[in-house]
Design a protein around this motif. Structure first.
Motif, mmCIF file in Angstrom:
data_model
loop_
_atom_site.group_PDB
_atom_site.id
_atom_site.type_symbol
_atom_site.label_atom_id
_atom_site.label_comp_id
_atom_site.label_asym_id
_atom_site.label_seq_id
_atom_site.Cartn_x
_atom_site.Cartn_y
_atom_site.Cartn_z
ATOM 1 N N ARG A 20 0.833 -1.211 0.000
ATOM 2 C CA ARG A 20 0.000 0.000 0.000
ATOM 3 C C ARG A 20 0.865 1.258 0.000
ATOM 4 O O ARG A 20 0.535 2.254 -0.656
ATOM 5 C CB ARG A 20 -0.944 -0.013 1.197
ATOM 6 N N LYS A 51 2.253 1.629 -3.621
ATOM 7 C CA LYS A 51 1.213 2.057 -4.554
ATOM 8 C C LYS A 51 0.761 3.487 -4.249
ATOM 9 O O LYS A 51 0.460 4.255 -5.161
ATOM 10 C CB LYS A 51 0.023 1.094 -4.496
ATOM 11 N N CYS A 78 4.612 -2.119 -8.178
ATOM 12 C CA CYS A 78 5.058 -2.916 -7.042
ATOM 13 C C CYS A 78 5.054 -4.398 -7.368
ATOM 14 O O CYS A 78 4.057 -4.943 -7.850
ATOM 15 C CB CYS A 78 4.165 -2.658 -5.833
ATOM 16 N N GLU A 121 -2.846 -6.513 -3.971
ATOM 17 C CA GLU A 121 -2.738 -5.111 -4.381
ATOM 18 C C GLU A 121 -1.466 -4.838 -5.186
ATOM 19 O O GLU A 121 -1.330 -3.773 -5.782
ATOM 20 C CB GLU A 121 -2.791 -4.201 -3.157
ATOM 21 N N ASP A 133 1.248 -5.226 -8.313
ATOM 22 C CA ASP A 133 1.082 -5.338 -9.761
ATOM 23 C C ASP A 133 1.515 -6.704 -10.274
ATOM 24 O O ASP A 133 1.014 -7.182 -11.291
ATOM 25 C CB ASP A 133 1.897 -4.245 -10.458
#
Length: 217
Positions: free
Chosen positions: A174, A177, A183, A197, A199
């Motif tokens: 987090r 991002k 990431c 979350e 990539d």
């Protein structure tokens, strides 16, 4: 190919999380809590009043700043006295970092650990791989806030399009991002369903460094 790579430390480059988790569990036990191992892994790098309140409320504790100060003090003492000497880089990490440097990549280390812990656990010369280092005591807000990665980008003198982050935990993903970084997550400490979350999710260091060296991202 992204010329800049910002690495988390614990669980990404250092095989250290099992020892940090044991130290946290022992610290919490001394304060009367039994916190499950997975809960600590899920809150890696973000065991703080504003980011981990629910972890303690689930245990029937209303966490206060004093509680957190004592928990951190105990965890650091236990980790330093019992576990720090067991920490080592994952196999092949130092060679892979050396190769990335030979390619001319700019590398940053972005960790929630304090500088003094870093100096106690890292092998001699390890920090020399990095053009810039961000520790938890250098930023006003740690992960999952984007501040550590924004500081890392500034230190590398790069914009977010030129770099990527490598993480292993939800708070770090987090943070990356939030800083606008691509990431990559590695499943050293948590299964893929907790890393969604990111990539890209990779299963081991061979895959991670293969992708980085081949310039696929």
């Amino acid at each position: 190919m992204k010329p800049g790579v910002l690495f988390d430390l614990d669980g990404v480059l250092l095989d250290s999380m099992p020892w940090h988790v044991k130290a946290w569990q022992e610290a919490f036990r001394a304060l009367g809590l039994e916190v499950p191992e997975e809960a600590i892994y899920l809150h890696e790098g973000a065991i703080e009043l504003d980011t981990a309140r629910k972890l303690f409320e689930d245990q029937g504790v209303n966490p206060t700043p004093e509680f957190f100060r004592e928990a951190f003090r105990l965890q650091k003492k236990i980790f330093t006295e019992k576990y720090r000497k067991r920490v080592k880089p994952f196999p092949g990490v130092e060679e892979a970092l050396r190769e990335l440097k030979r390619e001319g990549r700019r590398l940053a280390l972005v960790t929630s650990s304090h500088r003094e812990i870093l100096e106690e656990v890292l092998p001699g010369g390890f920090l020399g791989f990095f053009d810039f280092v961000v520790t938890g005591d250098q930023v006003s807000r740690r992960k999952p806030h984007p501040d550590p990665y924004l500081t890392g980008l500034s230190g590398l003198r790069m914009n977010r399009e030129e770099a990527l982050a490598v993480e292993n935990a939800p708070a770090g993903i987090r943070a990356a991002k939030g800083a606008g970084l691509l990431c990559v997550a590695i499943t050293t400490t948590l299964p893929p369903e907790h890393l969604k979350e990111a990539d890209l999710i990779v299963e081991n260091h061979e895959r991670l460094f293969g992708i980085l060296r081949n310039g696929r991202i």
